[in-house]
Every structure is written in structure tokens, then in C-alpha cells.
Design an enzyme around this catalytic site. Structure first.
Site, PDB file in Angstrom:
ATOM      1  N   THR A 197      38.490  49.100  43.408  1.00  0.00           N
ATOM      2  CA  THR A 197      37.921  47.907  42.785  1.00  0.00           C
ATOM      3  C   THR A 197      36.756  48.214  41.852  1.00  0.00           C
ATOM      4  O   THR A 197      35.996  49.147  42.077  1.00  0.00           O
ATOM      5  CB  THR A 197      37.486  46.874  43.859  1.00  0.00           C
ATOM      6  OG1 THR A 197      36.745  45.834  43.229  1.00  0.00           O
ATOM      7  CG2 THR A 197      36.626  47.496  44.938  1.00  0.00           C
ATOM      8  N   ARG A 198      36.661  47.426  40.799  1.00  0.00           N
ATOM      9  CA  ARG A 198      35.506  47.481  39.912  1.00  0.00           C
ATOM     10  C   ARG A 198      34.917  46.085  39.746  1.00  0.00           C
ATOM     11  O   ARG A 198      34.124  45.826  38.854  1.00  0.00           O
ATOM     12  CB  ARG A 198      35.891  48.070  38.550  1.00  0.00           C
ATOM     13  CG  ARG A 198      36.865  47.239  37.732  1.00  0.00           C
ATOM     14  CD  ARG A 198      37.040  47.859  36.352  1.00  0.00           C
ATOM     15  NE  ARG A 198      37.490  46.935  35.353  1.00  0.00           N
ATOM     16  CZ  ARG A 198      38.739  46.843  34.902  1.00  0.00           C
ATOM     17  NH1 ARG A 198      39.683  47.607  35.412  1.00  0.00           N
ATOM     18  NH2 ARG A 198      39.045  45.994  33.936  1.00  0.00           N
ATOM     19  N   HIS A 202      36.562  38.615  45.625  1.00  0.00           N
ATOM     20  CA  HIS A 202      36.731  37.190  45.874  1.00  0.00           C
ATOM     21  C   HIS A 202      37.844  37.008  46.914  1.00  0.00           C
ATOM     22  O   HIS A 202      38.367  37.984  47.447  1.00  0.00           O
ATOM     23  CB  HIS A 202      37.037  36.475  44.555  1.00  0.00           C
ATOM     24  CG  HIS A 202      35.925  36.619  43.558  1.00  0.00           C
ATOM     25  ND1 HIS A 202      34.649  36.157  43.813  1.00  0.00           N
ATOM     26  CD2 HIS A 202      35.875  37.216  42.340  1.00  0.00           C
ATOM     27  CE1 HIS A 202      33.865  36.435  42.772  1.00  0.00           C
ATOM     28  NE2 HIS A 202      34.586  37.086  41.879  1.00  0.00           N
ATOM     29  N   HIS A 205      40.996  39.119  46.472  1.00  0.00           N
ATOM     30  CA  HIS A 205      40.885  40.545  46.830  1.00  0.00           C
ATOM     31  C   HIS A 205      40.832  40.722  48.346  1.00  0.00           C
ATOM     32  O   HIS A 205      41.405  41.657  48.898  1.00  0.00           O
ATOM     33  CB  HIS A 205      39.651  41.160  46.183  1.00  0.00           C
ATOM     34  CG  HIS A 205      39.544  40.874  44.721  1.00  0.00           C
ATOM     35  ND1 HIS A 205      38.598  40.034  44.200  1.00  0.00           N
ATOM     36  CD2 HIS A 205      40.301  41.289  43.678  1.00  0.00           C
ATOM     37  CE1 HIS A 205      38.760  39.938  42.887  1.00  0.00           C
ATOM     38  NE2 HIS A 205      39.786  40.697  42.548  1.00  0.00           N
ATOM     39  N   ARG A 291      48.335  43.069  40.249  1.00  0.00           N
ATOM     40  CA  ARG A 291      48.642  42.770  38.841  1.00  0.00           C
ATOM     41  C   ARG A 291      47.695  43.496  37.919  1.00  0.00           C
ATOM     42  O   ARG A 291      46.496  43.508  38.149  1.00  0.00           O
ATOM     43  CB  ARG A 291      48.424  41.276  38.608  1.00  0.00           C
ATOM     44  CG  ARG A 291      49.617  40.496  38.922  1.00  0.00           C
ATOM     45  CD  ARG A 291      49.477  39.116  38.307  1.00  0.00           C
ATOM     46  NE  ARG A 291      50.788  38.524  38.386  1.00  0.00           N
ATOM     47  CZ  ARG A 291      51.400  37.923  37.381  1.00  0.00           C
ATOM     48  NH1 ARG A 291      50.816  37.757  36.233  1.00  0.00           N
ATOM     49  NH2 ARG A 291      52.605  37.455  37.549  1.00  0.00           N
TER      50      ARG A 291
END
Ligand SMILES: [Zn+2]
Length: 391
Positions: A197-198, A202, A205, A291
Site C-alpha cells: 500500500t501507498r 479505508h 482496503h 484493481r
């Protein structure tokens, strides 16, 4: 008993020196000609130092480089999707010859961070590299832009590293592949799903990682903390979000949160493969690919980063992708759902675009709890508040 996946290429290859070896090599490096590295190259050296880029032992020589750019393969057949290179200008390259040892210097801090034996210096075709790796030569793409502004010559050869920079100090969650492998082993995990993750996490995720957790022994949340493009949320703010998320919404004994210092390439599908290789080195058997993984703008199709795994030769990777769709809260389903599970209409779902979200947070407005946990939103609203204040 089931075992943890092997590292990519079979064996971890950390390049960080310690003890007497470190002292001697450092003293010698102080007398060597210097090659200055940009921030991406410094973070790549740290990735090599940690063993996160195993089996690589340095910056790529020409044959490996060309194989990687054209066929995602090094000369010994090992899968590698994005070249790991060290660039210098042609003027600088004139003073250097093959076989020579050089000190590697962090251009920002002036610090000697490693040394390298130049095995090869070679010119390369920027446009060909951009088109193969990023599938575009548009300089609006941040990876392409960086490529177009770097030196015209690559130096390839074996490196050793003297430090891991500021990362171990700044991030209590800094960890090397050998360490996370040991942690997973001690916990008795063999199936571990990685979440790259960057962004702040939320609900969507959180849901992705919980889907993975349902079918794995544990989940490895692994944010990238190297320099990001302007507009991305800084690492320290994101770390606060991850910590508060784990504290409140995850079972501690089934989650590991660690960071790694690479810089994003925004290379979409090919970067997804690189992310997977790195996670295999950290001991993960699976990797969540959602995605537009590692994408930017509209350069890649929504599922390109999932499809590329189907094109690999059998056995090229041990880690497997967990291919997940777009997820959201659906008011009619009464819970988190995805395009695969929810039969309802767009207006039944809690959807907020990135642009809308930034606008709301900047205005101090809280999106609904169905979109993001209130603890996370508080941190982000605080961040936007300090950011909008003139210094
Ligand atoms: Zn629904």
C-alpha cells in the site's frame, strides 16, 4: 509440516556489511572516486542491502538489463520485471573504467552509502526502456519522467552497502526479509498474504486484507515508505493510519505491519510482479492484487496487473496473486461487497472518488463511516489542516 516459501532465486542475498568488514570497506571507500546516486538509486541500494531484491547482488549489467527490459528475464533465466540500474551522465562516465571500484554517495546527504566494482558501463535506449517497462513514453508518467531526466550511461556491477539510511531509525516497523521470515516461522505461519500500500487504509482496503486473512495464516501489511510522487500522502501520516487501523480492527496475532524503503515506479503490471518478488523474499505465499495495482493515471487497464501473472512461465514465482475486485460498502447488501458479490446499483453503494475525498478532508468534512473508519479520518483531517496552513 508446511513451510514458508523460498526466497526468489532460492536464497536471500543481503548486501549490507557489518563489523570489521564494514569498517575496512568504509575506510577504503573514502579514498575511492565517487558516484552520486539519486534518491531512487539510494533506496534501491538499501533494498539490496536488506536482501529484499534477492537474488540480485548489485546494479544490472547490460545482458541482464536487456533481458529484463525485453523479456522480464535475467541471463540465467530468473524472472525480473523492472531493471534495477545505476545511472550517471556521459561526462562522469568518461573518468570511470570497467574493473574499477567506486564509492556510492547519496546525492542528497553527501554520505557514502556503499561501494561498487564496475563490471560494465553501457549506454541504453531510454525510449525503448520506457515503452517496454511502462508501456508508454509519455513524460507525464512519473516513472517515464524520471527515466528521461537521469544520466545516459548505466554502471553495472556488484555492490556492498554500509547502511540502510534513515529507515531503521525513522520507522520502528522497518524489517528485513530474514527477520519477517523468522517472525512468520515462529508464529507457525506458512500461508501469508501480503498487502502492498501507498495510501491510508479505508474500509475497502481493510476488507481486501480481511478477505485474505480468511484464507491465510496471517496477513503482512507492507507499506512502501520511499519517496512518492507529489500529492501522495506522506509516510508518517499513513503510518499513523495503519497503526490505528490495526489497533482497533484487526486481531494482533494474525497481522504483521512492516515497511520497506523502495520508491514507486508507478509501473502497473510490471511493478505488480516486482512487488510480488519482494514479498516472496519477505516470506509471503500470496499477494493481494486489486484493481489497477501500482498504476497511475490511465496508462493501464484495471486488471492488467492481475493478467500479467497468467503470462509467467510455470515455476517462475512461488508467491501467488490473490486477484480481488473493487470493493465498497453496499447499503442494500448491508455490508462490504465487491463487483463480484453485489448485485445492486451504483447508487446503492458508498462510493467516493479520490478527488472528492481530498476535497472533503481539506474542508474538514468527514466522509461516512461506511467509507472509512472515523479514527483514520481524524488523522487525515488533521493532516490536511496543517498542510493548508501557510508556513
Ligand atoms: Zn449490494
Amino acid at each position: 509440516m508446511k513451510r514458508i516459501v523460498p526466497p526468489h532465486g532460492g536464497k536471500l542475498n543481503p548486501r549490507l556489511l557489518a563489523g570489521d568488514e564494514l569498517r575496512e570497506s568504509y575506510r577504503k571507500a573514502e579514498t575511492l572516486p565517487q558516484v552520486r546516486m539519486n534518491s531512487k538509486e539510494v533506496s534501491d541500494l538499501i533494498m539490496l542491502a536488506m536482501g529484499a531484491f534477492s537474488p540480485l547482488d548489485g546494479f544490472m549489467t547490460q545482458e541482464d538489463y536487456l533481458g529484463v527490459v525485453r523479456d522480464m528475464e535475467m541471463k540465467d533465466g530468473t524472472l525480473w520485471p523492472i531493471p534495477i540500474t545505476l545511472s550517471i551522465s556521459s561526462e562522469e562516465s568518461q573518468g570511470l573504467k570497467e574493473g574499477q571500484q567506486v564509492a556510492l554517495v547519496n546525492d542528497e546527504s553527501g554520505e557514502i552509502v556503499g561501494s561498487m566494482t564496475i563490471q560494465e558501463k553501457y549506454t541504453y535506449d531510454r525510449q525503448a526502456e520506457a515503452l517496454e517497462v511502462f508501456r508508454t513514453d509519455d513524460s507525464a508518467h512519473p516513472g517515464v519522467e524520471r527515466l528521461q531526466t537521469q544520466g545516459e550511461v548505466y554502471l553495472g556491477g556488484l555492490v556492498v552497502a554500509f547502511s540502510e539510511g534513515k529507515y531503521p531509525e525513522v520507522f520502528p516497523e522497518f524489517a528485513r526479509p530474514a527477520e519477517t521470515r523468522k517472525m512468520f516461522e515462529e508464529r507457525g505461519w506458512s500461508t501469508v498474504a501480503a498487502f502492498q500500500t501507498r495510501n491510508p487504509m479505508h474500509r475497502s482496503h481493510e476488507y481486501l486484507t480481511k478477505i485474505a486473512l480468511e484464507v491465510s495464516d496471517g496477513v503482512f501489511i507492507h507499506p512502501i515508505v520511499g519517496k512518492l510522487k507529489p500529492g501522495d500522502i506522506p509516510a508518517d501520516v499513513r503510518m499513523k493510519c495503519y497503526r490505528v487501523m490495526l489497533e482497533n480492527y484487526f486481531p494482533k496475532e494474525r497481522i504483521v505491519l512492516k515497511v520497506y524503503p523502495m520508491e514507486m515506479r508507478y509501473g502497473g503490471p510490471k511493478e505488480a510482479i516486482l512487488h510480488a518478488i519482494i514479498r516472496q523474499n519477505f516470506g509471503c505465499s500470496h499477494m493481494i492484487i486489486g484493481r489497477d495495482h501500482a498504476g497511475v493515471g490511465k496508462y493501464y487497464g484495471a486488471f492488467d496487473a492481475q493478467h500479467i501473472f497468467d503470462e509467467l512461465k510455470p515455476g517462475a514465482l512461488h508467491i501467488e496473486p490473490l486477484k480481488l475486485d473493487w470493493t465498497f460498502w453496499c447499503y442494500k447488501c448491508g455490508g462490504m461487497a465487491s463487483l463480484k458479490t453485489c448485485p445492486h446499483e451504483r447508487e446503492d453503494r458508498c462510493l467516493i472518488s479520490g478527488t472528492q475525498l481530498r476535497k472533503m478532508l481539506s474542508a474538514g468534512e468527514k466522509p461516512p463511516a461506511e467509507f472509512s473508519r472515523p479514527e483514520i479520518l481524524d488523522i487525515l483531517i488533521d493532516y490536511y489542516k496543517t498542510r493548508s496552513q501557510p508556513e
